[in-house]
Design an enzyme around this catalytic site. Structure first.
Site, PDB file in Angstrom:
ATOM      1  N   GLU A 333       0.903  -1.229  -0.014  1.00  6.66           N
ATOM      2  CA  GLU A 333      -0.018  -0.040   0.012  1.00  6.66           C
ATOM      3  C   GLU A 333       0.902   1.260   0.007  1.00  6.66           C
ATOM      4  O   GLU A 333       0.666   2.110   0.708  1.00  6.66           O
ATOM      5  CB  GLU A 333      -1.063   0.078   1.135  1.00  6.66           C
ATOM      6  CG  GLU A 333      -1.973  -1.186   1.072  1.00  6.66           C
ATOM      7  CD  GLU A 333      -2.706  -1.241   2.455  1.00  6.66           C
ATOM      8  OE1 GLU A 333      -3.926  -1.470   2.162  1.00  6.66           O
ATOM      9  OE2 GLU A 333      -2.221  -1.148   3.383  1.00  6.66           O
TER      10      GLU A 333
HETATM   11  C1  ACM Z   1      -1.772  -5.562   4.195  1.00  6.10           C
HETATM   12  O1  ACM Z   1      -2.966  -6.099   4.421  1.00  6.10           O
HETATM   13  N1  ACM Z   1      -1.955  -4.151   3.904  1.00  6.10           N
HETATM   14  C2  ACM Z   1      -0.725  -6.414   3.836  1.00  6.10           C
END
Ligand code: ACM
Length: 519
Positions: A333
């Site tokens: 992310e």
């Molecule tokens: C995640 O759940 N951002 C790896």
């Protein structure tokens, strides 16, 4: 039974079929609702009862078996009230629980064991200490649930006579605890380790840094914990592990045959580090400490050499106190890192990990970078990323959010947790197979399975237990038991019989309506 075997033969090898016939046959007579389900159980006539004169012995000269013998005695003494002295012996005698390391036995592998219970006593054999430890976990579940109590109980400590041969499907069976969103102290982490080890998991992944907190002392960059460790989601006081405390966790984990994987998430999820050292951000501006739950709004400055000096220091210090082979560098992310910068960043950070003798693990987005030989990719969200990783030759850890995320709510009434990947009831968490989940990711590509617990909404140990139980034993079974021996209805019945064990262990579990909980 025969109908079921007939249906199953389509995807069974001969060995699995034979194992399955023995196991199904045995299961019918065998009341022991073991989780994870062992490979081969053969019930026999009679039983063995532990009493005030029982001793726990290991073969003379096998000091490595001593630790497991002491561990077993420590498990059994509080509830039985028996002295259970631990000693060595050169010959088998009656009324003993005997632990023995045998010469290399390819049928047992590095974690398998052979457990024999007869009216004379118990003999547990394994080729490696981990196998003895897992045999002890099985023995524990063969005893009445009251064995888990911390004070003397009036029970008959009887074990039905049987032979068990067992070994795991995957060598990597893990759980992750996010100690960044909410901090959990050493005692909680030790309890978490005990709980996962009871179901034969062997990996603890600690998510040590995120936007909301930095949780591991780095001596060369002290503000990381002074500033970055000072809060958490909701604005509480946060916390961090000193290196001594981290070493204590690692050593406790090792005593339960659990390897710790530390994660420093980067280049995103880095607000706590950037507030501590604003030069880690290209704009040199100190963000405020962050106590919310949004993701994807921070990035390290990937173009500055100083960023890599920082990362080198952090990974060097972490590698020095981490005996396990892996360092996890996150990589998920990073929404505000331009893609080309992200790739360049990951290409620079992977060799730093190797320089300190460790192997990289990254979340599935890391597949966009040039993967170093031995870099492991953790599939959590994007099957395309994970297939790309396999094409690049990487091994994959399977942690699909839709199945294996322990912070997903069970249903719309669950008070804790999130549901961005959906609701995950106990049957959903169990009824899947890592090797057939995604086309293009087969058994040979898979290192193992991991169940992560993110803690945006999880504040206390009771909260942890409620989300982890009863899903974690199911993920543990997915990691341990061959697919041919896994079946939801059979598992559901065994799980229902674990509830008195959960209660005796003080586990605050979710009593899922999918399971008939035997009182
Ligand atoms: C995640 O759940 N951002 C790896």
């Amino acid at each position: 039974m025969f109908n079921r075997l007939k249906i199953m033969t389509g995807r069974l090898t001969l060995t699995q079929l034979v194992a399955g016939m023995f196991a199904f046959g045995a299961q019918a007579q065998d009341a022991s609702p073991l989780i994870p389900r062992p490979q081969l159980v053969t019930s026999m006539q009679g039983s063995f009862t532990i009493n005030a004169s029982t001793t726990i012995v290991h073969a003379a000269g096998q000091q490595v078996a001593l630790a497991t013998a002491e561990y077993l005695a420590g498990l059994l003494r509080p509830s039985t009230g028996f002295p259970l002295p631990v000693g060595t012996t050169s010959s088998a005698a009656g009324n003993q629980i005997r632990l023995e390391l045998v010469a290399k036995d390819s049928s047992l592998g590095t974690e398998g064991y052979h457990l024999s219970v007869t009216s004379r006593g118990v003999v547990l054999k394994a080729a490696r200490p981990a196998g003895l430890f897992y045999g002890v976990q099985t023995l524990r579940q063969l005893l009445p649930a009251a064995v888990e109590a911390s004070t003397p109980q009036s029970s008959s400590w009887t074990i039905p006579a049987q032979q068990i041969r067992d070994r795991p499907e995957y060598g990597f069976r893990g759980a992750m605890l996010d100690v960044a969103r909410h901090f959990f102290g050493v005692a909680d982490v030790k309890r978490f380790i005990d709980l996962i080890a009871a179901y034969k998991m062997n990996i603890l992944h600690l998510h040590l840094s995120d936007d909301q907190g930095w949780r591991i002392e780095i001596k060369s960059w002290p503000k990381l914990t002074e500033i970055g460790g000072s809060t958490q989601v909701g604005g509480g006081k946060g916390g961090f592990y000193t290196q001594e405390q981290y070493k204590e966790i690692v050593s406790y984990a090792a005593s339960r045959h659990v390897t710790v994987i530390p994660e420093i998430d980067m280049p995103g999820h880095t607000n706590a580090a950037i507030v501590s050292y604003p030069e880690l951000n290209c704009r040199d501006t100190a963000h405020a400490l962050y106590t919310g739950t949004a993701v994807g709004f921070t990035t390290f400055c990937t173009s500055r050499p100083g960023t890599y000096t920082f990362i080198d220091d952090v990974l060097r210090e972490l590698a020095a106190i981490t005996p396990g082979p892996w360092l996890h560098i996150g990589g998920d992310e990073s929404h505000v890192t331009p893609k080309a910068d992200y790739i360049q960043f990951m290409n620079k950070v992977q060799p730093i990990v190797s320089k300190y003798g460790k192997q990289v693990i990254g979340w599935d987005e890391i597949a966009h970078a040039d993967l170093q030989k031995n870099t492991v990719v953790q599939y959590w969200a994007d099957a395309g990323n994970s297939k790309m990783a396999v094409k690049k030759g990487a091994k994959v850890i399977i942690s699909p959010a839709k199945k294996a995320y322990l912070d997903m709510q069970y249903d719309s009434t669950t008070r804790l947790g999130l549901h961005w990947a959906g609701f995950v009831e106990v049957d959903n968490a169990y009824e899947w197979d890592p090797a057939t989940l995604e086309q293009g990711i087969g058994r040979k590509d898979i290192l193992g399975v991991e169940a992560p617990l993110w803690t945006e909404t999880i504040i206390t140990m009771d909260d942890i237990e409620y989300m982890v139980f009863p899903r974690l034993p199911g993920i543990a079974e997915i990691g341990w038991t061959v697919p041919a021996l896994r079946d939801w209805k059979d598992y559901r019945d065994r799980l229902g019989k674990q509830s008195d064990r959960f209660r005796a262990m003080g586990i605050d579990y979710y009593p899922s309506p999918k399971v008939d909980w035997k009182k």
